[in-house]
Design an enzyme around this catalytic site. Structure first.
Site, PDB file in Angstrom:
ATOM      1  N   LYS A 101       0.821  -1.228   0.000  1.00 36.30           N
ATOM      2  CA  LYS A 101       0.000   0.000   0.000  1.00 36.30           C
ATOM      3  C   LYS A 101       0.844   1.262   0.000  1.00 36.30           C
ATOM      4  O   LYS A 101       0.454   2.280  -0.574  1.00 36.30           O
ATOM      5  CB  LYS A 101      -0.986  -0.007   1.182  1.00 36.30           C
ATOM      6  CG  LYS A 101      -0.364  -0.223   2.563  1.00 36.30           C
ATOM      7  CD  LYS A 101      -0.401  -1.677   2.984  1.00 36.30           C
ATOM      8  CE  LYS A 101       0.592  -1.972   4.075  1.00 36.30           C
ATOM      9  NZ  LYS A 101       0.074  -2.712   5.188  1.00 36.30           N
TER      10      LYS A 101
ATOM     11  N   GLY B   6       1.964 -10.958  13.651  1.00 35.74           N
ATOM     12  CA  GLY B   6       2.255 -10.632  12.247  1.00 35.74           C
ATOM     13  C   GLY B   6       1.288  -9.633  11.647  1.00 35.74           C
ATOM     14  O   GLY B   6       1.128  -9.569  10.430  1.00 35.74           O
TER      15      GLY B   6
ATOM     16  N   GLU C 261       3.211  -3.465  10.865  1.00 34.53           N
ATOM     17  CA  GLU C 261       4.253  -3.170   9.873  1.00 34.53           C
ATOM     18  C   GLU C 261       5.627  -3.361  10.511  1.00 34.53           C
ATOM     19  O   GLU C 261       5.752  -3.372  11.746  1.00 34.53           O
ATOM     20  CB  GLU C 261       4.132  -1.713   9.413  1.00 34.53           C
ATOM     21  CG  GLU C 261       2.845  -1.388   8.708  1.00 34.53           C
ATOM     22  CD  GLU C 261       2.613  -2.248   7.487  1.00 34.53           C
ATOM     23  OE1 GLU C 261       3.404  -2.192   6.546  1.00 34.53           O
ATOM     24  OE2 GLU C 261       1.622  -3.002   7.477  1.00 34.53           O
TER      25      GLU C 261
ATOM     26  N   ASP D 176      -0.485   4.106   7.768  1.00 28.95           N
ATOM     27  CA  ASP D 176      -0.895   2.929   6.999  1.00 28.95           C
ATOM     28  C   ASP D 176      -2.336   3.099   6.505  1.00 28.95           C
ATOM     29  O   ASP D 176      -2.652   2.788   5.352  1.00 28.95           O
ATOM     30  CB  ASP D 176      -0.765   1.675   7.884  1.00 28.95           C
ATOM     31  CG  ASP D 176      -1.180   0.409   7.165  1.00 28.95           C
ATOM     32  OD1 ASP D 176      -0.444  -0.029   6.270  1.00 28.95           O
ATOM     33  OD2 ASP D 176      -2.261  -0.136   7.481  1.00 28.95           O
TER      34      ASP D 176
ATOM     35  N   LYS E 173      -3.905   3.454   2.597  1.00 26.40           N
ATOM     36  CA  LYS E 173      -5.034   2.664   2.084  1.00 26.40           C
ATOM     37  C   LYS E 173      -6.170   3.582   1.619  1.00 26.40           C
ATOM     38  O   LYS E 173      -6.809   3.328   0.591  1.00 26.40           O
ATOM     39  CB  LYS E 173      -5.513   1.696   3.173  1.00 26.40           C
ATOM     40  CG  LYS E 173      -4.470   0.600   3.455  1.00 26.40           C
ATOM     41  CD  LYS E 173      -4.757  -0.151   4.739  1.00 26.40           C
ATOM     42  CE  LYS E 173      -3.752  -1.269   4.959  1.00 26.40           C
ATOM     43  NZ  LYS E 173      -3.817  -1.835   6.317  1.00 26.40           N
TER      44      LYS E 173
HETATM   45  N1  HSE Z   1      -0.065  -3.443   9.393  1.00 32.00           N
HETATM   46  C1  HSE Z   1      -1.238  -3.609   8.617  1.00 32.00           C
HETATM   47  C2  HSE Z   1      -2.438  -3.701   9.533  1.00 32.00           C
HETATM   48  C3  HSE Z   1      -1.120  -4.851   7.787  1.00 32.00           C
HETATM   49  O1  HSE Z   1      -2.239  -3.858  10.738  1.00 32.00           O
HETATM   50  O2  HSE Z   1      -3.565  -3.600   9.077  1.00 32.00           O
HETATM   51  C4  HSE Z   1      -2.192  -5.024   6.744  1.00 32.00           C
HETATM   52  O3  HSE Z   1      -2.153  -4.003   5.793  1.00 32.00           O
END
Ligand code: HSE
Length: 321
Positions: free
Chosen positions: A105, A187, A190, A201, A205
């Site tokens: 993204k 996981g 980022e 982030d 998006k």
């Molecule tokens: N770090 C991002 C989140 C990963 O937590 O949504 C998915 O784009």
């Protein structure tokens, strides 16, 4: 059976999830699509790490040119993350006539024209379902099934890490730091989690969605953005006392003065569908002039949900290769 060879850039969290998901569902994919998908080269520096998967050592390379120059590779999956060198690598892959699938993204939001322009110029596909909303097939929905609509409003929970943190703070009174560490371990976060908690982030998006939903190109740096770093237990309790929860929302609406957009923590009434979207789940609410109100919900972060979207794009392209 048709074999389609793939080059994979990056065997991190999502790269490993993609490799795993392909092996896990190989038989099903072969049976339902007639495609034999083979990851034949992997650009990765760390070849020793135990990822819980078996990768033939000969597949690893540390030279991206080996992937671009391989005539057998038809599709390149870019899962390096970050704006560069990822953008340059995707452009090179497309120049070499390869289709590209990415979850990146940050690169798309920053370099949307460069990347989509390269795909057009070289007559290849560039697909990026995994870049927004993880496993929710919202880009396919917006660009295909909903393409006839004019949209007036968009609201989304588009970051799994922050939604996970806010949910745990709300339901368990957990501390911000502990939950962030948990989200990293799962996981979701980022590599540099400040991109998550500071809202960047989500801005990336939202920038991609503004192009697709409203046809307006806005760079992420031009989207007013506030993250969740200043949200306290007291804020959450105050919202709860008024029947609300706090969610990090991406919002955009058409007004008589033009398109208004921002990313900020917002009070959401407990009866609203977005209030019930918890943990790493994401959701996108759209108001279209034909479809009316529509909400899509699903896991927005994590290796396997993201891999689901990456492989869906790969299969779509491979069908036509
Ligand atoms: N770090 C991002 C989140 C990963 O937590 O949504 C998915 O784009």
């Amino acid at each position: 059976m048709k074999q389609v060879n793939i080059g994979l850039l990056g065997l991190g969290n999502i790269g490993t999830g993609t490799y795993k998901a392909l092996e896990m569902n190989r038989e099903h994919i072969e049976r339902t699509t007639g495609l034999n998908l083979q990851i034949t080269k992997i650009l990765e520096i760390d070849t020793e790490k135990d990822r819980g998967i078996f990768v033939e050592p000969a597949k690893f390379t540390q030279d991206p040119e080996e992937v671009f120059a391989d005539p057998g590779i038809r599709i390149v999956i870019e899962l390096l993350g970050g704006v560069e060198p990822a953008t340059g690598f995707m452009v090179k892959a497309m120049q070499a006539g390869k289709h590209v699938v990415t979850a990146n993204k940050a690169a798309l939001a920053e370099n949307y024209e460069i990347l989509t322009g390269a795909a057009r110029e070289h007559g290849v596909s560039l697909r990026f379902e995994a870049s927004v909303g993880g496993g929710i097939p919202l880009i396919a929905a917006i660009t295909q099934s909903l393409a006839a609509n004019e949209f007036t409003e968009l609201q989304g929970i588009l970051n799994g890490t922050t939604n996970y943190i806010l949910t745990k703070m709300q339901t368990q009174g957990a501390s911000y730091g502990d939950v962030l560490a948990e989200a990293q371990a799962k996981g979701f976060a980022e590599a540099d989690p400040t991109a998550d908690v500071c809202g960047h982030d989500v801005a990336n998006k939202l920038s991609i969605l503004l192009s697709l939903v409203f046809g307006e190109r806005v760079k992420p740096g031009d989207i007013p953005t506030t993250g969740i770093t200043d949200i306290t237990k007291e804020d959450i309790e105050e919202a709860a006392s008024q029947g609300c929860v706090i969610k990090l929302l991406a919002s955009a609406s058409r007004t008589p003065d033009g398109l208004v957009y921002f990313v900020q923590p917002s009070w959401v009434n407990k009866d609203h569908p977005l209030a019930r979207v918890n943990n790493e789940f994401n959701a996108l609410f759209l108001k279209g002039n034909a479809v009316d109100d529509l909400t899509m919900v699903g896991k927005g972060a994590g290796p396997l949900p993201t891999a689901s979207a990456v492989l869906g794009d790969v299969i779509e392209i491979a069908k036509g290769v």
